[in-house]
Design an enzyme around this catalytic site. Sequence first.
Site, short mmCIF file in Angstrom:
data_model
loop_
_atom_site.label_atom_id
_atom_site.label_comp_id
_atom_site.label_asym_id
_atom_site.label_seq_id
_atom_site.Cartn_x
_atom_site.Cartn_y
_atom_site.Cartn_z
CD GLN A 1 -2.85 1.20 0.28
OE1 GLN A 1 -2.97 0.44 -0.84
NE2 GLN A 1 -3.93 2.02 0.54
CG HIS B 1 -3.15 -6.15 -2.60
ND1 HIS B 1 -3.81 -7.29 -3.18
CD2 HIS B 1 -2.27 -5.66 -3.87
CE1 HIS B 1 -3.35 -7.38 -4.30
NE2 HIS B 1 -2.60 -6.61 -4.71
CE1 TYR B 2 -1.30 2.63 -4.42
CE2 TYR B 2 -0.41 1.69 -6.92
CZ TYR B 2 -0.90 2.88 -5.95
OH TYR B 2 -0.68 4.09 -6.45
CG HIS B 3 -6.70 -0.63 -1.12
ND1 HIS B 3 -5.64 -1.20 -0.27
CD2 HIS B 3 -7.56 -0.30 -0.38
CE1 HIS B 3 -6.01 -0.99 0.98
NE2 HIS B 3 -7.40 -0.26 0.58
CG PHE B 4 -6.48 4.79 -4.87
CD1 PHE B 4 -5.99 5.98 -4.48
CD2 PHE B 4 -5.75 3.74 -5.46
CE1 PHE B 4 -4.93 6.55 -5.04
CE2 PHE B 4 -4.44 4.35 -6.22
CZ PHE B 4 -3.96 5.49 -5.76
#
Length: 348
Positions: A150, A187-190
């Site tokens: 993230q 975990h990379y998210h918007f």
Amino acid sequence: MEPTFILNEKDFIWFTGVNHSNDDNSEFDKIYKRSWRKAESSNIMNYKVDEEILKTKVLPGYFKLVAQFNPMRVMNRRKPEEIVSIKQPFDSQKFNFTQIHDGEILFEIFLKCGSENEENQLTCTVVVNSAPITPFHGLLIPARFNCRPQILNVDGIRIAIAIVLASKTPALKVAFNSLGGMASVNHYHFHIYYLHHPLFIETAVCEHLVGPLYAFKDLYAPGFVFQLDRSDIGTTAKNAIILSNYLLEKEICHNVMITRGIPAQQEEQRELPVYDTVRVCFWLRKPSFGIKEIIGFAAAVCELSGHIPVYDDETWENLTEEEVVRSIKDVCLESYNKHLEDIKQLFS
């Protein structure tokens, strides 16, 4: 195969009205809302949330904070991951978005950048949030199977801004919490959602600091602002990442809200018939490590932006603007003052 949505820069909507309850939807809005409702009808989410269930009120006061009562979110969400560092590596053994059920995936976005002759395409998976804050609350996951932690990068910011521009309403928000900034999953998210009430940050007076960097002049949560120059998403994204990389290097937790608004080079807050830019708003904050617990309300990206999800009856009945402002200043003010001059030097 999941359905796909191909987004070109020529599809961007550069101006919107200021009516946040406007039901005039773009093609993206229609596809997103239709897919979200289909997932909802399949009982994918842990609970239902709609405008009738979700209580909303604007707190009396200068900032017109928008409070919403949603006790189901705390009781019926996935257990947050234990976060110990803003640079915590991705761990495939912990929950991540490669493990979600197919029914949670709404569609894939392909964002085509640059000229038609350039092969420059960014991908993003759009999924429901199984514990939604509002109706149509979902997640944007850039390059899902790259399994990035993230941490912001240029591609993610470009996608986030593009999604805001793909919508026809200023109600659409795209938000990011860093690790230690109330993120629950590494975990990379918007986050993506619609809020049918204006937020103070959309028109808040800004002070020009240096180059592309502005700061809120009159906001309870001191923070930095970049604004989108017409047709130049790439430059805005790169400027945002200059700041993000500094925060990562100094291990400063942060929150980011991307929203429609009026130009930052204003001299006063004013009402205009259109929103003609996108604001990328950054807040530096005290870290919140461990396993996230929320009692009453949190101080994450929604709250810093002026949208206050509330999770228990007592807080809902007694919440005041003064209490919110006091809590948020305690989270943000020290880090902002400590790093202000160094951040200005980044853009000198």
